[in-house]
Write an enzyme that holds these catalytic residues in place. Structure first.
Site, PDB file in Angstrom:
ATOM      1  N   ASP A 108      31.041   7.986  28.748  1.00 30.29           N
ATOM      2  CA  ASP A 108      31.456   7.464  30.054  1.00 30.29           C
ATOM      3  C   ASP A 108      32.100   8.558  30.912  1.00 30.29           C
ATOM      4  O   ASP A 108      32.694   8.274  31.942  1.00 30.29           O
ATOM      5  CB  ASP A 108      32.401   6.263  29.892  1.00 30.29           C
ATOM      6  N   GLU A 165      37.370  14.195  26.321  1.00 29.91           N
ATOM      7  CA  GLU A 165      35.989  13.737  26.517  1.00 29.91           C
ATOM      8  C   GLU A 165      35.014  14.789  25.987  1.00 29.91           C
ATOM      9  O   GLU A 165      34.064  14.464  25.262  1.00 29.91           O
ATOM     10  CB  GLU A 165      35.705  13.473  27.998  1.00 29.91           C
ATOM     11  N   HIS A 178      34.696   0.883  29.863  1.00 26.34           N
ATOM     12  CA  HIS A 178      35.352  -0.434  29.873  1.00 26.34           C
ATOM     13  C   HIS A 178      34.435  -1.504  30.469  1.00 26.34           C
ATOM     14  O   HIS A 178      34.845  -2.309  31.299  1.00 26.34           O
ATOM     15  CB  HIS A 178      36.687  -0.359  30.618  1.00 26.34           C
ATOM     16  N   GLY A 232      37.138   9.967  25.263  1.00 31.72           N
ATOM     17  CA  GLY A 232      38.404  10.678  25.200  1.00 31.72           C
ATOM     18  C   GLY A 232      39.445   9.923  25.989  1.00 31.72           C
ATOM     19  O   GLY A 232      39.123   9.134  26.882  1.00 31.72           O
TER      20      GLY A 232
END
Length: 158
Positions: free
Chosen positions: A72, A49, A122, A10
């Site tokens: 994540d 998310e 990331h 998200g």
């Protein structure tokens, strides 16, 4: 062994601000892969998310699937894995944010056997990076959807 791998992410610009979610759904042992995304004009990162996971689970056509959700989001993963969510539910989500989405999540969660795996965002995880791209793309669409619950309740403590 999981039948489905569900990758989610998200994003929100401004938090709150325009946001979106991205989902990559893969059926293990086959070439089946689907991508989904959507954007909203005013929302938060945590809502996106969580909504990504919900939307992915809602795409499953039959109950009882074994699913690995890869996210994540510590907010989502820890709430489920550490058992906080069930305590929140017992207390009627009093004082907790996003009760509308958590209730929707639990409905889907209870239809399947769902495990969670947290991944660092990331960090060159291909599906997570793709979900991030989809989420950002969703947030930049013209004519963004309305996150009605958020817009109606954003100034309340819930």
């Amino acid at each position: 062994m999981h039948q489905i791998h569900l990758y989610t992410d998200g994003a929100a610009k401004g938090n709150p601000g325009p946001g979106g979610y991205g989902v990559v759904l893969e059926q293990v042992g086959t070439n089946y892969r689907k991508e989904f995304f959507e954007g909203f004009r005013l929302t938060t990162n945590n809502r996106m998310e969580l909504l990504a996971v919900i939307e992915g689970l809602e795409k499953l056509r039959q109950p009882g699937m074994t699913v690995l959700v890869v996210s994540d989001s510590k907010y989502v993963v820890d709430a489920v894995v550490k058992g906080w969510l069930l305590d929140w539910e017992k207390k009627g989500f009093k004082g907790k944010k996003n009760p509308d989405l958590w209730i929707r999540f639990l409905k889907q969660f209870r239809q399947h056997k769902v495990d969670f795996q947290w991944v660092k965002g990331h960090n060159n995880h291909p599906q997570n990076e793709r979900c991030d791209q989809l989420a950002v793309m969703g947030s930049m669409q013209p004519n963004l959807s309305v996150d009605t619950y958020y817009e109606q309740h954003q100034n309340e403590l819930f």
